[in-house]
Structures are given as C-alpha cells and as structure tokens.
Design an enzyme around this catalytic site. Structure first.
Site, PDB file in Angstrom:
ATOM      1  N   GLU A 105      -3.844  -4.196   9.458  1.00  8.73           N
ATOM      2  CA  GLU A 105      -4.369  -5.236   8.554  1.00  8.73           C
ATOM      3  C   GLU A 105      -5.794  -5.694   8.903  1.00  8.73           C
ATOM      4  O   GLU A 105      -6.576  -5.995   8.007  1.00  8.73           O
ATOM      5  CB  GLU A 105      -3.413  -6.422   8.506  1.00  8.73           C
ATOM      6  CG  GLU A 105      -2.022  -6.090   7.950  1.00  8.73           C
ATOM      7  CD  GLU A 105      -2.023  -5.561   6.512  1.00  8.73           C
ATOM      8  OE1 GLU A 105      -3.038  -5.685   5.799  1.00  8.73           O
ATOM      9  OE2 GLU A 105      -0.971  -5.011   6.108  1.00  8.73           O
ATOM     10  N   HIS A 120      -6.035   0.653   2.680  1.00  9.60           N
ATOM     11  CA  HIS A 120      -4.883   1.028   3.505  1.00  9.60           C
ATOM     12  C   HIS A 120      -4.588   2.532   3.438  1.00  9.60           C
ATOM     13  O   HIS A 120      -3.918   3.063   4.329  1.00  9.60           O
ATOM     14  CB  HIS A 120      -3.629   0.298   3.036  1.00  9.60           C
ATOM     15  CG  HIS A 120      -3.378  -1.026   3.700  1.00  9.60           C
ATOM     16  ND1 HIS A 120      -3.323  -1.177   5.062  1.00  9.60           N
ATOM     17  CD2 HIS A 120      -3.135  -2.251   3.171  1.00  9.60           C
ATOM     18  CE1 HIS A 120      -3.059  -2.451   5.350  1.00  9.60           C
ATOM     19  NE2 HIS A 120      -2.937  -3.125   4.213  1.00  9.60           N
ATOM     20  N   ASP A 142       9.150  -9.074  10.576  1.00 11.94           N
ATOM     21  CA  ASP A 142       8.678  -9.828   9.417  1.00 11.94           C
ATOM     22  C   ASP A 142       8.137 -11.203   9.804  1.00 11.94           C
ATOM     23  O   ASP A 142       7.293 -11.760   9.124  1.00 11.94           O
ATOM     24  CB  ASP A 142       9.784 -10.004   8.381  1.00 11.94           C
ATOM     25  CG  ASP A 142       9.774  -8.863   7.373  1.00 11.94           C
ATOM     26  OD1 ASP A 142       8.789  -8.097   7.367  1.00 11.94           O
ATOM     27  OD2 ASP A 142      10.745  -8.736   6.615  1.00 11.94           O
ATOM     28  N   GLU A 149       0.797  -1.230   0.000  1.00 14.43           N
ATOM     29  CA  GLU A 149       0.000   0.000   0.000  1.00 14.43           C
ATOM     30  C   GLU A 149       0.825   1.273   0.000  1.00 14.43           C
ATOM     31  O   GLU A 149       0.509   2.213   0.735  1.00 14.43           O
ATOM     32  CB  GLU A 149      -0.936  -0.024   1.202  1.00 14.43           C
ATOM     33  CG  GLU A 149      -0.254   0.056   2.592  1.00 14.43           C
ATOM     34  CD  GLU A 149       0.137  -1.291   3.197  1.00 14.43           C
ATOM     35  OE1 GLU A 149       0.355  -2.249   2.437  1.00 14.43           O
ATOM     36  OE2 GLU A 149       0.225  -1.368   4.428  1.00 14.43           O
ATOM     37  N   TYR A 164      -5.059 -10.198  10.043  1.00 10.81           N
ATOM     38  CA  TYR A 164      -6.017  -9.798   9.009  1.00 10.81           C
ATOM     39  C   TYR A 164      -7.410 -10.317   9.356  1.00 10.81           C
ATOM     40  O   TYR A 164      -8.368  -9.558   9.493  1.00 10.81           O
ATOM     41  CB  TYR A 164      -5.625 -10.390   7.650  1.00 10.81           C
ATOM     42  CG  TYR A 164      -4.340  -9.881   7.034  1.00 10.81           C
ATOM     43  CD1 TYR A 164      -3.102 -10.147   7.608  1.00 10.81           C
ATOM     44  CD2 TYR A 164      -4.357  -9.170   5.844  1.00 10.81           C
ATOM     45  CE1 TYR A 164      -1.925  -9.712   7.016  1.00 10.81           C
ATOM     46  CE2 TYR A 164      -3.182  -8.728   5.240  1.00 10.81           C
ATOM     47  CZ  TYR A 164      -1.970  -9.001   5.825  1.00 10.81           C
ATOM     48  OH  TYR A 164      -0.816  -8.573   5.238  1.00 10.81           O
ATOM     49  N   HIS A 169      -8.243  -3.900  -1.030  1.00  5.74           N
ATOM     50  CA  HIS A 169      -7.459  -3.998   0.207  1.00  5.74           C
ATOM     51  C   HIS A 169      -6.373  -2.908   0.244  1.00  5.74           C
ATOM     52  O   HIS A 169      -6.274  -2.148   1.211  1.00  5.74           O
ATOM     53  CB  HIS A 169      -6.838  -5.392   0.299  1.00  5.74           C
ATOM     54  CG  HIS A 169      -5.988  -5.595   1.509  1.00  5.74           C
ATOM     55  ND1 HIS A 169      -6.450  -6.194   2.658  1.00  5.74           N
ATOM     56  CD2 HIS A 169      -4.690  -5.267   1.760  1.00  5.74           C
ATOM     57  CE1 HIS A 169      -5.478  -6.226   3.552  1.00  5.74           C
ATOM     58  NE2 HIS A 169      -4.399  -5.678   3.032  1.00  5.74           N
ATOM     59  N   GLU A 170      -5.579  -2.834  -0.810  1.00  4.71           N
ATOM     60  CA  GLU A 170      -4.475  -1.861  -0.800  1.00  4.71           C
ATOM     61  C   GLU A 170      -5.003  -0.428  -0.783  1.00  4.71           C
ATOM     62  O   GLU A 170      -4.435   0.447  -0.137  1.00  4.71           O
ATOM     63  CB  GLU A 170      -3.540  -2.080  -1.995  1.00  4.71           C
ATOM     64  CG  GLU A 170      -2.933  -3.481  -2.102  1.00  4.71           C
ATOM     65  CD  GLU A 170      -2.342  -4.036  -0.813  1.00  4.71           C
ATOM     66  OE1 GLU A 170      -1.913  -3.238   0.035  1.00  4.71           O
ATOM     67  OE2 GLU A 170      -2.339  -5.273  -0.651  1.00  4.71           O
TER      68      GLU A 170
HETATM   69  N1  BES Z   1       0.930  -4.416   3.814  1.00  2.00           N
HETATM   70  C1  BES Z   1       0.688  -5.703   3.294  1.00  2.00           C
HETATM   71  C2  BES Z   1       1.936  -6.411   2.795  1.00  2.00           C
HETATM   72  C3  BES Z   1       3.000  -6.601   3.864  1.00  2.00           C
HETATM   73  C4  BES Z   1       2.678  -7.021   5.136  1.00  2.00           C
HETATM   74  C5  BES Z   1       4.311  -6.392   3.545  1.00  2.00           C
HETATM   75  C6  BES Z   1       3.675  -7.185   6.094  1.00  2.00           C
HETATM   76  C7  BES Z   1       5.311  -6.565   4.488  1.00  2.00           C
HETATM   77  C8  BES Z   1       4.996  -6.964   5.779  1.00  2.00           C
HETATM   78  C9  BES Z   1      -0.339  -5.683   2.156  1.00  2.00           C
HETATM   79  O1  BES Z   1      -1.345  -4.746   2.343  1.00  2.00           O
HETATM   80  C10 BES Z   1      -1.021  -7.021   2.129  1.00  2.00           C
HETATM   81  O2  BES Z   1      -1.653  -7.340   3.098  1.00  2.00           O
HETATM   82  N2  BES Z   1      -0.887  -7.785   1.043  1.00  2.00           N
HETATM   83  C11 BES Z   1      -1.480  -9.097   0.916  1.00  2.00           C
HETATM   84  C12 BES Z   1      -2.694  -9.066   0.046  1.00  2.00           C
HETATM   85  C13 BES Z   1      -3.967  -8.773   0.750  1.00  2.00           C
HETATM   86  C14 BES Z   1      -5.123  -8.783  -0.230  1.00  2.00           C
HETATM   87  C15 BES Z   1      -4.270  -9.731   1.869  1.00  2.00           C
HETATM   88  C16 BES Z   1      -0.470 -10.011   0.200  1.00  2.00           C
HETATM   89  O3  BES Z   1       0.539  -9.518  -0.263  1.00  2.00           O
HETATM   90  O4  BES Z   1      -0.692 -11.197   0.154  1.00  2.00           O
HETATM   91 ZN    ZN Z   2      -2.648  -5.205   3.948  1.00  2.00          ZN
END
Ligand code: BES
Ligand code: ZN
Length: 593
Positions: A309, A290, A365, A262, A373, A286-287
């Site tokens: 999330e 954010h 991480d 995002e 979520y 989703h993005e």
């Molecule tokens: N912000 C996250 C991606 C993220 C989370 C990057 C933690 C680094 C550390 C992003 O918004 C996200 O949640 N992406 C998901 C997709 C979403 C539709 C559930 C993904 O990448 O799978």
């Molecule tokens: Zn996210």
C-alpha cells in the site's frame, strides 16, 4: 524460507501449490458454491500438507483415483480450520470436492433488491486479506503464488466475471445454465483470486480497457472511466510494462466494503466512484498501480502490508502528478499527512500499529488502517529526495523487474535498497521510519506544503474568528480543497452552521459520498439532529468502510446519538457485507453497546 506467516497455517517446508483447476457451480438458492478443485504442487509432497480453510464442507479428497487421508482441525474464529492432508507419498496432484458455507467470509450474496436493476441476484468475492480460504482450501498466504484455470457454471441470464482471462462461454450441464471459462496464467497469491456473478454488461473503453457493470449503471460507468487507457500508458512509464494483458473494471453494488480492490486484470470498484465528473481519478490510479506494486511484487506477509500500500500510494502520487499536476498532488499530500496524524492519535502514537513493519498478528484485517499507505508513501518520498528523482526512478524499474511475480518481506526490500541505493541510508533514518511507532521528527523530513491548501487554511482560520466563507470564495475550489476544508473544520460547530455549509459547498448537487462521510460526521458531533434520517439512509446504502466507519464512530462518541447507534445499525446490518458488519460490531462492542 526463514519467516512464517502468522495469518496462515501454511508450512512452506511442505511445498507450494503451483496450479489449481476449478470447477465451480454457483447456487443462489443455497448461497453456496459447489467446487471440485484439482491442485498441482510444485514438487511431490511427502508426509503432511497443511491448507487453510474456513467453514469448508469437504466431501472428498482423492489422488489418482485413491482416497486421501485428511482431517480438519478445530475451528479458530480468525484463522479457520487447518485442513491436514496426511501420509502423502510423493503426491503432486490431488482433487478436493467441497461446498462453501453460506457464511463464507469472502462471499457476499445479494438478493435482487440489493442491486441497481432489482431483477437478478448478485454474488461477489473479496479475498484480501485472509478470506480466500473460505472459498477453497489453499495456502492462504501472499508468500505462495499459483496459476489457475476455472469453469464457472451460473444460471441463465447471469454473467460470471473473474480476475482472469475469459476464454469462452458454453451451455451448462442443465438447459438453464451457462459455463464461463477462465484462465490466469500469471501466478497470483490467493488474496487476488476473485469472482463475481450478476446481470453484467460490458463496454470497451480502449484497446486494453473496459468496464463491467449492471445495465442500469453501464453508461455512466463507461463515461466516468473513459480515460483509463491513458493511465496505463503513464503507469508503464514509471513502473515498466503492464504484464497482465487487459485492465478492466467491475462496478459493484453499493455494499462493496472498499473503494477498490486490485484484483488482477479486473479491479473491483465501489459505485460511489461514479461522480459524473470523472473526478475520482485517484482511486482508479491507485488500483491500477497495484498491478505492479502488490500484484507483481507482493508483500510476503501482512506485516509487510506497507510494501503493497505504501508503494502503491507513492506510485499513485507520481502518476497523478503527471496527469493532474503537482498542485493537486501537493494538496493531497497535506490532506494525507493530516489524516495520518489523526489516525495515529486515535490508535495511540506509540501503538505498534503505527510502525511500517507491523506486529505478528493473526487477524490481518485488523491491520487495515491508512497508516501503511501514507506513512509508507512519505518514507518512499524521502528515499527519492535522498538520491534524486532520476536515480530513484531507475531503482523503481529495477525493483519491479527483479522481484516480478515474487513476494518479499520488508527486510528483503531493505537489503535490495541498501545494495542499490546505499546513500539512502546515510540521509534517511530508515530504521526509525520502518520500525519505530509514530512519525519521525518533523524537522527530519520534507513535510508536504501546498498553496491550494493555504487558501483552505485561510478560510478555516477566518471561520474560527467567526467569519464564514462566502460562495465566491469557494466557488472555484478543487475537489481536494473541499475535502481539506471538511477535514479541517472543527467536528463540533454550531448546529445551524451544518445546513449553511451543505448549501455553501453545494454538497447535495455534487452527490459525492466522500464529502458526506465528513459532513455527516460533523452533523453528528454538532448535534444537528435533523440530518439523522438522511444519515440512516446513507449508512444503509453505502458499504465503503472508509466512508461509514467514521460516522458510526462519531455516533458512538456523541451523547445524543450514542443510544441510537445500535438500533440504527440493526436496521441496516442486513444490507452490509460481513467484513463491514464485523468492523461496526467491533466499534459498538468496544463502547459496550
Ligand atoms: N487493497 C486495498 C483494499 C484492501 C486492503 C482490502 C486491505 C482488504 C484488506 C485497496 O487497494 C485499497 O487500498 N482501497 C482503498 C482505496 C484507495 C484509493 C486508498 C479503499 O478501499 O478505501
Ligand atoms: Zn491499495
């Protein structure tokens, strides 16, 4: 401030960064960025200032033409090195000159053959959660926000894009480079800093929306995401005005490790989102959500990740309900609950990682599971049920307006919730949802139900009785139903049923990496070895961790494929992002492979 971010060396009593001016030179031959960064502090700093850094080669630190005293502490594999600026006597601006490491964790340098066009190299950043410090020394905690401006010098033929407003392009220092200028006037936390450089084209989609992609991908991307403007309109109804100006997308090469990121004004996106059907709408929703839940109102530490999330998943559901209908969101909710339980069982129902408030961990991480979520979303739905949608919607708007451009902890959120909607605490066991592992008792909350899922369940039950579903039965299925079916199939089925299901569900024709993520997992566990070459191709091409980690896990846990997992990984690792490589290495090492 009463909290400390365990993933950062930041000491908030020393003061906060207010603004940074970057001059960046992008060097594809050495895989490094040469940067001069001028920092402006909110208040003059007296004494020490600690900044996070990761393998930064610091050349100079100056203020008003004077050299500053500094030291880099010993390297820590996770946190990096603390940069200690010493004996500051009322310093409010200073300039650091440095080079990033070719191993900078936030940067992926791709050679031309790893792009769609095959002609030009590509660079992209991914700073969430704690990787911004490998691009520039900073207070790398989401509790500090700063604005910035940037000049990025890139070789001729390449375009620089940032999660910021583009304000111009000029000739670079040499004859063969161009300087792209940006500004980000809204204050952002460091994890939302983002840069990409490549052979990028741009298409306008609507008044505030557009898409960047390589020329080979731009047409299909522009078609796929043509409806983005409408989403902003819906999102604004739920969350309040969109305060970031434009909302563009950047379609990355396939090694991008996430579905989406995002980054403000410019969501970074996996190319697997382009299905040719406008079908992956929830990812963009989703993005986009954010932009409010996360970017406008931000978790203060990664322990409060659910505030980003969980809220975003809730908002995504609400927007999807308007745009696609309740049938679809009900189906998704059933799917989510099943995923949630599966992950909780995998990591242990009483693991602290299943709590919404996460434990104080340095390695932010390692938090990244889907639990914040889905569990976060289900909790917020309970809050909504407790007071009714109308009052909850008013609360959402007030929450966004009260905390905009701020970061808050779970505890600060709960204080706000208690002050605004005290009845929630009478009807919902907030303490259990937030601080207890696992899920609350099933009879204490509104578990999701879906009649579209009921059709899928019928087919799954029949299959267990030995009756395979027919083409007629599945023909009109929605994408979410196919997902639920693949999710619900036993992982171990007769090997010959694998090609049968691939054919029945027309997986090849649909070319949806999400389906294949489930399908190949089943192939592995079921011993359908004929799929192995295609599985290797998939694992070498797709970078989205959500799709590939599951398959690696299955390979490691299944006897026939256990020994091929490591050599296969070695063959494809060069094509993957460092974050992905680390995650797969972790799985293999835990299995002694
Ligand atoms: N912000 C996250 C991606 C993220 C989370 C990057 C933690 C680094 C550390 C992003 O918004 C996200 O949640 N992406 C998901 C997709 C979403 C539709 C559930 C993904 O990448 O799978
Ligand atoms: Zn996210």
């Amino acid at each position: 401030m009463t909290f400390k971010d365990p993933a950062s060396y930041t000491d908030l009593t020393q003061g906060k960064i207010k603004h940074i001016l970057f001059r960046v030179n992008v060097d594809f031959s050495t895989h490094t960025l040469d940067i001069e960064a001028t920092y402006q502090m909110q208040e003059p700093v007296h004494g020490s200032l600690f900044l996070d850094s990761y393998r930064i080669d610091l050349k100079k630190a100056r203020t008003d033409g004077r050299e500053l005293k500094w030291a880099l502490d010993e390297q820590d594999e996770i946190l990096g090195e603390r940069l200690h600026l010493r004996d500051l006597e009322g310093v409010s601006t200073f300039t650091l000159t440095f080079k990033t490491s070719p191993e900078a964790r936030a940067l992926q340098w791709l050679n031309a053959s790893q792009t769609a066009g095959g002609q030009y190299p590509f660079l992209f950043s991914q700073c969430q959660a704690i990787h911004a410090r490998s691009i520039f020394p900073c207070q790398d905690t989401p509790s500090v926000r700063f604005s910035y401006s940037a000049e990025v010098d890139v070789p001729d033929g390449l375009v620089a894009a940032m999660a910021a407003e583009q304000i111009g392009v000029e000739d670079g220092t040499g004859h063969d480079s161009n300087v792209f200028r940006f500004r980000m006037p809204q204050p952002i936390p460091s994890y939302l800093f983002a840069l990409a450089v490549g052979n990028l084209d741009f298409r306008e989609l609507g008044p505030r929306t557009g898409v960047y992609a390589e020329p080979e991908t731009i047409e299909s991307a522009a078609w796929e995401f043509a409806e983005n403007e409408m989403k902003i309109v819906e999102a604004e109804k739920l969350l309040g005005p969109y305060l970031w100006g434009r909302y563009d997308l950047l379609v990355l090469p396939p090694s991008f490790p996430y579905g989406g990121m995002e980054n403000p004004r410019l969501t970074f996106l996996t190319p697997t989102a382009i299905l040719g059907t406008r079908g992956q709408t929830s990812l963009i929703t989703h993005e986009l959500a954010h932009a409010w839940t996360g970017n406008l109102v931000t978790n203060a530490t990664w322990q409060d990740f659910w505030l980003n999330e969980g809220w975003t998943t809730y908002a995504e559901q609400r927007i999807t309900e308007v745009l696609e209908g309740k049938d679809i969101t009900d189906l998704r909710a059933v799917f989510s609950e099943k995923q949630l339980i599966e992950i909780m069982q995998q990591i242990g129902m009483d693991s602290p990682l299943t709590c919404l408030k996460l434990p104080a961990e340095r390695d932010a991480d390692s938090f990244t599971t889907s639990i914040p979520y889905f569990k976060g979303c289900f909790f917020l739905q309970e809050c909504e049920y407790a007071v009714g949608r109308e009052r909850f919607d008013a609360f959402i708007q007030k929450y966004m307006a009260s905390f905009q451009f701020q970061s808050l902890t779970t505890e600060a959120f709960l204080d706000f919730l208690r002050a605004e909607l005290p009845e929630v605490f009478e009807k919902v066991d907030v303490e259990t949802w937030i601080y207890k592992p696992g899920m609350p008792d099933p009879d204490t909350w509104h578990r999701p139900q879906s009649h579209l899922y009921d059709e899928v369940r019928q087919a799954l039950e029949n299959y267990e009785q030995g009756i395979r579903p027919t083409r007629e039965q599945v023909q009109g299925w929605h994408r979410g139903q196919i997902f639920s079916f693949l999710q619900g199939l036993p992982h171990k089925i007769p090997a010959e049923d694998c090609p049968y299901f691939e054919e029945l569900l027309e997986l090849e024709k649909r070319n949806d990496a999400g389906y294949y993520s489930f399908f190949y997992t089943i192939c592995v566990v079921s011993g359908y070895q004929a799929a192995l070459p295609r599985i290797e191709q998939f694992l070498g091409k797709i970078g989205r961790m959500l799709f590939i980690l599951r398959i690696f896990r299955a390979m490691i846990e299944t006897e026939w494929s256990r020994d091929v997992a490591r050599p296969l990984f070695e063959r494809v690792r060069g094509r993957h992002h460092q974050i992905t490589v680390n995650a797969i290495e972790g799985l293999l090492k835990r299995a002694d492979l």
